[in-house]
Motif scaffolding. Sequence first.
Motif, PDB file in Angstrom:
ATOM      1  N   SER A  23       0.847  -1.189   0.000  1.00 46.23           N
ATOM      2  CA  SER A  23       0.000   0.000   0.000  1.00 46.23           C
ATOM      3  C   SER A  23       0.885   1.243   0.000  1.00 46.23           C
ATOM      4  CB  SER A  23      -0.932  -0.003   1.211  1.00 46.23           C
ATOM      5  OG  SER A  23      -0.188   0.046   2.393  1.00 46.23           O
ATOM      6  N   CYS A  24       0.449   2.248  -0.778  1.00 44.86           N
ATOM      7  CA  CYS A  24       1.250   3.466  -0.927  1.00 44.86           C
ATOM      8  C   CYS A  24       0.883   4.447   0.184  1.00 44.86           C
ATOM      9  CB  CYS A  24       0.980   4.093  -2.290  1.00 44.86           C
ATOM     10  SG  CYS A  24       1.875   5.625  -2.536  1.00 44.86           S
ATOM     11  N   HIS A  25       1.894   4.964   0.892  1.00 47.32           N
ATOM     12  CA  HIS A  25       1.629   5.894   1.993  1.00 47.32           C
ATOM     13  C   HIS A  25       1.330   7.296   1.482  1.00 47.32           C
ATOM     14  CE1 HIS A  25       5.906   5.909   1.078  1.00 47.32           C
ATOM     15  NE2 HIS A  25       5.924   7.165   1.468  1.00 47.32           N
ATOM     16  N   LEU A  26       1.583   7.540   0.185  1.00 44.26           N
ATOM     17  CA  LEU A  26       1.325   8.871  -0.377  1.00 44.26           C
ATOM     18  C   LEU A  26      -0.037   8.952  -1.041  1.00 44.26           C
ATOM     19  CD1 LEU A  26       4.774   9.849  -1.934  1.00 44.26           C
ATOM     20  CD2 LEU A  26       3.740  10.675   0.172  1.00 44.26           C
ATOM     21  N   CYS A  27      -0.356   7.978  -1.922  1.00 49.13           N
ATOM     22  CA  CYS A  27      -1.621   8.094  -2.668  1.00 49.13           C
ATOM     23  C   CYS A  27      -2.608   6.993  -2.289  1.00 49.13           C
ATOM     24  CB  CYS A  27      -1.349   8.108  -4.166  1.00 49.13           C
ATOM     25  SG  CYS A  27      -0.860   6.522  -4.832  1.00 49.13           S
ATOM     26  N   ASN A  28      -2.235   6.112  -1.321  1.00 48.55           N
ATOM     27  CA  ASN A  28      -3.134   5.070  -0.815  1.00 48.55           C
ATOM     28  C   ASN A  28      -3.507   3.983  -1.806  1.00 48.55           C
ATOM     29  OD1 ASN A  28      -3.387   5.472   1.865  1.00 48.55           O
ATOM     30  ND2 ASN A  28      -5.119   6.879   1.724  1.00 48.55           N
ATOM     31  N   SER A  29      -2.922   3.944  -2.998  1.00 44.57           N
ATOM     32  CA  SER A  29      -3.299   2.899  -3.937  1.00 44.57           C
ATOM     33  C   SER A  29      -2.520   1.619  -3.608  1.00 44.57           C
ATOM     34  CB  SER A  29      -3.012   3.337  -5.368  1.00 44.57           C
ATOM     35  OG  SER A  29      -1.632   3.301  -5.612  1.00 44.57           O
ATOM     36  N   LEU A  30      -3.020   0.480  -4.106  1.00 45.29           N
ATOM     37  CA  LEU A  30      -2.372  -0.802  -3.853  1.00 45.29           C
ATOM     38  C   LEU A  30      -1.628  -1.253  -5.104  1.00 45.29           C
ATOM     39  CD1 LEU A  30      -5.276  -2.617  -1.982  1.00 45.29           C
ATOM     40  CD2 LEU A  30      -3.127  -1.852  -0.992  1.00 45.29           C
ATOM     41  N   ARG A  41       7.597  -0.345  -6.528  1.00 48.56           N
ATOM     42  CA  ARG A  41       7.259   1.047  -6.822  1.00 48.56           C
ATOM     43  C   ARG A  41       5.753   1.168  -6.993  1.00 48.56           C
ATOM     44  NH1 ARG A  41      10.697   4.729  -6.771  1.00 48.56           N
ATOM     45  NH2 ARG A  41      12.892   4.177  -6.901  1.00 48.56           N
ATOM     46  N   CYS A  42       5.195   2.296  -6.522  1.00 46.28           N
ATOM     47  CA  CYS A  42       3.757   2.516  -6.643  1.00 46.28           C
ATOM     48  C   CYS A  42       3.394   2.623  -8.118  1.00 46.28           C
ATOM     49  CB  CYS A  42       3.374   3.794  -5.902  1.00 46.28           C
ATOM     50  SG  CYS A  42       1.642   4.223  -6.105  1.00 46.28           S
ATOM     51  N   SER A  43       2.343   1.861  -8.513  1.00 46.03           N
ATOM     52  CA  SER A  43       1.964   1.851  -9.926  1.00 46.03           C
ATOM     53  C   SER A  43       1.298   3.164 -10.315  1.00 46.03           C
ATOM     54  CB  SER A  43       1.009   0.691 -10.201  1.00 46.03           C
ATOM     55  OG  SER A  43      -0.116   0.812  -9.347  1.00 46.03           O
ATOM     56  N   ARG A  44       0.827   3.922  -9.330  1.00 48.42           N
ATOM     57  CA  ARG A  44       0.138   5.177  -9.645  1.00 48.42           C
ATOM     58  C   ARG A  44       1.073   6.391  -9.570  1.00 48.42           C
ATOM     59  NH1 ARG A  44      -5.795   6.587  -7.406  1.00 48.42           N
ATOM     60  NH2 ARG A  44      -4.812   6.510  -5.367  1.00 48.42           N
ATOM     61  N   CYS A  45       1.782   6.563  -8.407  1.00 49.00           N
ATOM     62  CA  CYS A  45       2.587   7.774  -8.254  1.00 49.00           C
ATOM     63  C   CYS A  45       4.093   7.512  -8.309  1.00 49.00           C
ATOM     64  CB  CYS A  45       2.224   8.519  -6.973  1.00 49.00           C
ATOM     65  SG  CYS A  45       2.795   7.692  -5.474  1.00 49.00           S
ATOM     66  N   GLY A  46       4.488   6.235  -8.388  1.00 49.76           N
ATOM     67  CA  GLY A  46       5.904   5.914  -8.582  1.00 49.76           C
ATOM     68  C   GLY A  46       6.771   5.992  -7.337  1.00 49.76           C
ATOM     69  N   SER A  47       6.170   6.205  -6.146  1.00 52.01           N
ATOM     70  CA  SER A  47       7.012   6.301  -4.951  1.00 52.01           C
ATOM     71  C   SER A  47       7.469   4.905  -4.510  1.00 52.01           C
ATOM     72  CB  SER A  47       6.271   7.018  -3.822  1.00 52.01           C
ATOM     73  OG  SER A  47       5.162   6.267  -3.432  1.00 52.01           O
ATOM     74  N   HIS A  48       8.558   4.887  -3.740  1.00 51.59           N
ATOM     75  CA  HIS A  48       9.172   3.650  -3.287  1.00 51.59           C
ATOM     76  C   HIS A  48       8.329   3.014  -2.169  1.00 51.59           C
ATOM     77  CE1 HIS A  48      13.120   1.547  -1.906  1.00 51.59           C
ATOM     78  NE2 HIS A  48      12.287   0.746  -2.525  1.00 51.59           N
TER      79      HIS A  48
HETATM   80 ZN   LIG Z   1       1.381   6.096  -4.723  1.00 51.84          ZN
END
Ligand SMILES: [Zn+2]
Length: 218
Positions: A23-30, A41-48
């Motif tokens: 789960s992404c801590h920035l955009c909450n997507s899985l 890497r987050c598939s939506r915002c690219g964060s680690h």
């Molecule tokens: Zn994200």
Amino acid sequence: MGESDRLTRMAFTRTAGRLGLLSCHLCNSLTESAPGAYEGRCSRCGSHLRFRKPDSITRTWALLIAGYLLFIPANLLPIMHTNSLFGAQSDTILSGVVYLWTSGSWHLAVIVFIASILVPSAKLVTLTFLVVSVQRRSTWDPLQRTNMYRILESVGRWSMLDIFVVAMLVALVHLQTLATIRAGAGAVAFGAVVVVTMLAAMAFDPRLIWDPRWTRHE
Ligand SMILES: [Zn+2]
């Protein structure tokens, strides 16, 4: 609810980690993780992304030890120097509490004692207990321990109460006598204890509390 019911419910609880999702801590997507991988890497915002905070236990220990060490000068060194018509005076946190108590401001004494001695030491001890329990892969009531961590995080802001109390004291002294107050080295150490303990609580990953339960049921 019985203990066995609760264990069964825990065994069937779905978490992102169990489903192989991060789960992404920035955009909450899985994001689906590669098999066997612990980060991605987050598939939506690219964060680690990682399953757990990296080196959580080591970093929490390092900050906790720093907190314990700083707690000593915070209590032994004067937090303020007062210069008034009656002479110069230096006060540590404890002598300040005693002074407030004996001069009749017992409610202020209680507030300062709770905010600057009781709460910071309780935070250090509670966090130490949580880290040790995780290190020993304890299975003792994870819900209770998660609640302890939640209280620990929310109580952080109350340590700042002390600064308000000092500000209030400064105002009172200025009104009553022509005195000057300077913050002492103990105040710096106390501020460092508050910040370091806050960072230690942030470095701790409460999800680790639940890990031994998973491995037992899987
Ligand atoms: Zn994200």
